[in-house]
Enzyme design. Structure first.
Site, PDB file in Angstrom:
ATOM      1  N   LYS A  68     -10.196  -3.647  -4.148  1.00 28.03           N
ATOM      2  CA  LYS A  68     -11.137  -2.534  -4.272  1.00 28.03           C
ATOM      3  C   LYS A  68     -10.502  -1.323  -4.931  1.00 28.03           C
ATOM      4  O   LYS A  68     -11.178  -0.511  -5.536  1.00 28.03           O
ATOM      5  CB  LYS A  68     -11.611  -2.102  -2.866  1.00 28.03           C
ATOM      6  CG  LYS A  68     -12.741  -2.938  -2.325  1.00 28.03           C
ATOM      7  CD  LYS A  68     -13.234  -2.351  -1.012  1.00 28.03           C
ATOM      8  CE  LYS A  68     -12.782  -3.192   0.149  1.00 28.03           C
ATOM      9  NZ  LYS A  68     -12.834  -2.592   1.444  1.00 28.03           N
ATOM     10  N   LYS A 108       0.822  -1.209   0.000  1.00 28.93           N
ATOM     11  CA  LYS A 108       0.000   0.000   0.000  1.00 28.93           C
ATOM     12  C   LYS A 108       0.859   1.264   0.000  1.00 28.93           C
ATOM     13  O   LYS A 108       0.516   2.244  -0.648  1.00 28.93           O
ATOM     14  CB  LYS A 108      -0.923   0.030   1.218  1.00 28.93           C
ATOM     15  CG  LYS A 108      -2.119  -0.891   1.088  1.00 28.93           C
ATOM     16  CD  LYS A 108      -3.087  -0.662   2.231  1.00 28.93           C
ATOM     17  CE  LYS A 108      -4.211  -1.671   2.212  1.00 28.93           C
ATOM     18  NZ  LYS A 108      -5.079  -1.585   3.388  1.00 28.93           N
ATOM     19  N   LYS A 145      -4.372 -10.320  -6.536  1.00 26.67           N
ATOM     20  CA  LYS A 145      -5.623 -10.407  -5.767  1.00 26.67           C
ATOM     21  C   LYS A 145      -6.646  -9.387  -6.263  1.00 26.67           C
ATOM     22  O   LYS A 145      -6.277  -8.263  -6.601  1.00 26.67           O
ATOM     23  CB  LYS A 145      -5.242 -10.109  -4.304  1.00 26.67           C
ATOM     24  CG  LYS A 145      -6.354 -10.105  -3.323  1.00 26.67           C
ATOM     25  CD  LYS A 145      -5.872  -9.545  -1.987  1.00 26.67           C
ATOM     26  CE  LYS A 145      -5.769  -8.030  -1.995  1.00 26.67           C
ATOM     27  NZ  LYS A 145      -5.697  -7.396  -0.686  1.00 26.67           N
TER      28      LYS A 145
HETATM   29  P1  TYM Z   1     -10.800  -5.084   3.354  1.00 22.94           P
HETATM   30  O1  TYM Z   1     -11.778  -3.981   3.528  1.00 22.94           O
HETATM   31  O2  TYM Z   1      -9.663  -4.888   2.433  1.00 22.94           O
HETATM   32  O3  TYM Z   1     -11.522  -6.399   2.911  1.00 22.94           O
HETATM   33  C1  TYM Z   1     -12.666  -6.870   3.581  1.00 22.94           C
HETATM   34  C2  TYM Z   1     -12.668  -8.384   3.630  1.00 22.94           C
HETATM   35  O4  TYM Z   1     -12.625  -8.929   2.310  1.00 22.94           O
HETATM   36  C3  TYM Z   1     -11.560  -9.870   2.211  1.00 22.94           C
HETATM   37  N1  TYM Z   1     -11.002  -9.792   0.853  1.00 22.94           N
HETATM   38  C4  TYM Z   1     -10.918 -10.823   0.024  1.00 22.94           C
HETATM   39  N2  TYM Z   1     -11.264 -12.114   0.152  1.00 22.94           N
HETATM   40  C5  TYM Z   1     -11.057 -12.940  -0.913  1.00 22.94           C
HETATM   41  N3  TYM Z   1     -10.515 -12.515  -2.077  1.00 22.94           N
HETATM   42  C6  TYM Z   1     -10.147 -11.226  -2.250  1.00 22.94           C
HETATM   43  N4  TYM Z   1      -9.626 -10.813  -3.397  1.00 22.94           N
HETATM   44  C7  TYM Z   1     -10.344 -10.315  -1.172  1.00 22.94           C
HETATM   45  N5  TYM Z   1     -10.102  -8.989  -1.006  1.00 22.94           N
HETATM   46  C8  TYM Z   1     -10.508  -8.696   0.238  1.00 22.94           C
HETATM   47  C9  TYM Z   1     -10.553  -9.436   3.253  1.00 22.94           C
HETATM   48  O5  TYM Z   1      -9.708 -10.506   3.620  1.00 22.94           O
HETATM   49  C10 TYM Z   1     -11.460  -8.981   4.367  1.00 22.94           C
HETATM   50  O6  TYM Z   1     -11.881 -10.082   5.147  1.00 22.94           O
HETATM   51  N6  TYM Z   1      -7.928  -4.771   7.407  1.00 22.94           N
HETATM   52  C11 TYM Z   1      -9.193  -5.238   6.919  1.00 22.94           C
HETATM   53  C12 TYM Z   1     -10.398  -4.673   7.625  1.00 22.94           C
HETATM   54  C13 TYM Z   1     -10.397  -4.824   9.116  1.00 22.94           C
HETATM   55  C14 TYM Z   1     -10.644  -6.028   9.830  1.00 22.94           C
HETATM   56  C15 TYM Z   1     -10.594  -5.662  11.198  1.00 22.94           C
HETATM   57  C16 TYM Z   1     -10.906  -7.328   9.438  1.00 22.94           C
HETATM   58  C17 TYM Z   1     -10.195  -3.848  10.022  1.00 22.94           C
HETATM   59  N7  TYM Z   1     -10.325  -4.328  11.274  1.00 22.94           N
HETATM   60  C18 TYM Z   1     -10.799  -6.602  12.197  1.00 22.94           C
HETATM   61  C19 TYM Z   1     -11.108  -8.284  10.458  1.00 22.94           C
HETATM   62  C20 TYM Z   1     -11.036  -7.899  11.806  1.00 22.94           C
HETATM   63  C21 TYM Z   1      -9.324  -4.849   5.453  1.00 22.94           C
HETATM   64  O7  TYM Z   1      -8.725  -3.934   4.991  1.00 22.94           O
HETATM   65  O8  TYM Z   1     -10.254  -5.534   4.783  1.00 22.94           O
END
Ligand code: TYM
Length: 334
Positions: A196, A112, A193
């Site tokens: 978003k 990032k 991957k």
């Molecule tokens: P974020 O917002 O990037 O993504 C949200 C969730 O989607 C999953 N994900 C994916 N799963 C499969 N294939 C993909 N290409 C893919 N892209 C994203 C992520 O693994 C996630 O579960 N840091 C985290 C948000 C967060 C969080 C937390 C998660 C903040 N606090 C506490 C769990 C517990 C994040 O940026 O997710």
């Protein structure tokens, strides 16, 4: 008592089928077995600049998508992270027990930060705030996609370090990955991957994309030079399409083999596209229904906050007390 689950999604960019299959769908599946807190992590989103009006709208959009995907607000708490002050407060306490070396190993930070002109300190501290989200609720289980596994390992390390310095305070959480769909790849580039923030219309299928767009994106997906599906020799693009189909349909491995072996790629893509359209249409209809009543959404978020705040405040009080910080009404001096 049911074990507690916490997970979160950032209200930045457009939610895509990777987020759905990696996280949301799994949340819906397990929500009746656990006491769940699902968080719209807006404090994480601002680790890179977000235009305020857009962020405000995205927070509501994401809350509505949680509901539309099937999160039941009578069963699970849906909360906005910045609305529960204890998240930021615990994050600071945990920052003070987290060695910088641990953070510098985080691969997501490396990827990032390369994309930013100026790298804010928040981006570096990002995993500590994530640990705070989880430890605040003493969550035992964290359902996420595979890309969050390293952050979860760090969360466990932070919990253990705090516990060994100050006495047992935090539950040490487990990572819960979906069996299929833990890592959905980009449709334009199946070696990266699905993300978003990626540019380009061929990269992801958004949860709110209309059927024509969904079909177009999937029909253009990158495959390989084989004439049809061969489970032994297929490349990552074909494997990704099959994973998407399997995760949406719930088909077993043997059903997948029977249905797709030898199928030409054009037909494979058509079947995948129809499956995705079929599964997303009810979600989109539900989304439109929910967003037609903004008052309902406000009520859900208020109730979520009211339900979780006592848990979060209690954890922060104990953590402060253990660290020797001032609390107006001390709990114990053990
Ligand atoms: P974020 O917002 O990037 O993504 C949200 C969730 O989607 C999953 N994900 C994916 N799963 C499969 N294939 C993909 N290409 C893919 N892209 C994203 C992520 O693994 C996630 O579960 N840091 C985290 C948000 C967060 C969080 C937390 C998660 C903040 N606090 C506490 C769990 C517990 C994040 O940026 O997710």
């Amino acid at each position: 008592m049911k074990a507690r689950v916490l997970s979160g999604i950032q209200p930045s960019g457009n939610l895509h089928i990777g987020n759905y299959l990696g996280a949301l769908l799994n949340w819906v599946r397990i929500q009746s077995d656990y006491e769940c807190v699902f968080c719209i992590v807006d404090l994480h989103a601002i680790t890179v600049y977000q235009p305020p009006a857009e962020l405000r709208a995205k927070i509501r959009e994401l809350a509505a998508l949680f509901l539309a995907a099937g999160i039941d607000p009578r069963q699970s708490s849906i909360v906005v992270q910045s609305d529960v002050h204890a998240h930021a407060e615990l994050a600071w306490l945990l920052t003070c027990v987290t060695p910088m070396g641990w953070l510098s190993r985080m691969t997501q930070f490396k990827t990032k930060s390369e994309k930013q002109e100026t790298v804010g300190d928040g981006l570096y501290q990002y995993p500590v705030l994530m640990a705070a989200d989880i430890l605040l609720y003493q969550a035992q289980i964290v359902p996420v996609g595979d890309d969050q596994s390293q952050h979860l390992e760090l969360t466990r390390d932070i919990a253990q370090r705090f516990n060994s310095l100050y006495g047992d305070t935090f539950a040490v959480p487990q990572t819960h990955l979906p069996q299929v769909g833990a890592r959905i790849m980009g449709l334009d580039d199946p070696t990266a991957k699905m993300s978003k923030s990626a540019e380009g219309s061929g990269h992801a299928v958004g949860l709110l994309d209309d059927p024509a767009r969904i079909r177009k994106t999937i029909m253009r997906a990158t495959t390989d030079s084989n004439p049809g599906v061969d489970f032994e020799t297929m490349g990552p693009g074909v494997a990704n399409l099959l994973t998407i189909y399997q995760a949406f349909s719930g088909a077993s491995d043997s059903e997948m083999l029977a249905e797709f072996t030898g199928l030409r790629y054009g037909d494979l893509k058509k079947r995948v596209a129809e499956m995705v359209v079929e599964k997303l249409e009810p979600l989109q209809a539900e989304y439109r229904r929910i967003t037609a009543d903004p008052g309902y959404l406000d009520g859900v978020l208020r109730e979520g906050r009211e339900r979780v705040e006592p848990i979060a405040d209690a954890t922060v009080r104990v953590a402060k007390e253990r660290m020797g910080l001032y609390t107006a009404k001390p709990i114990s001096h053990g």
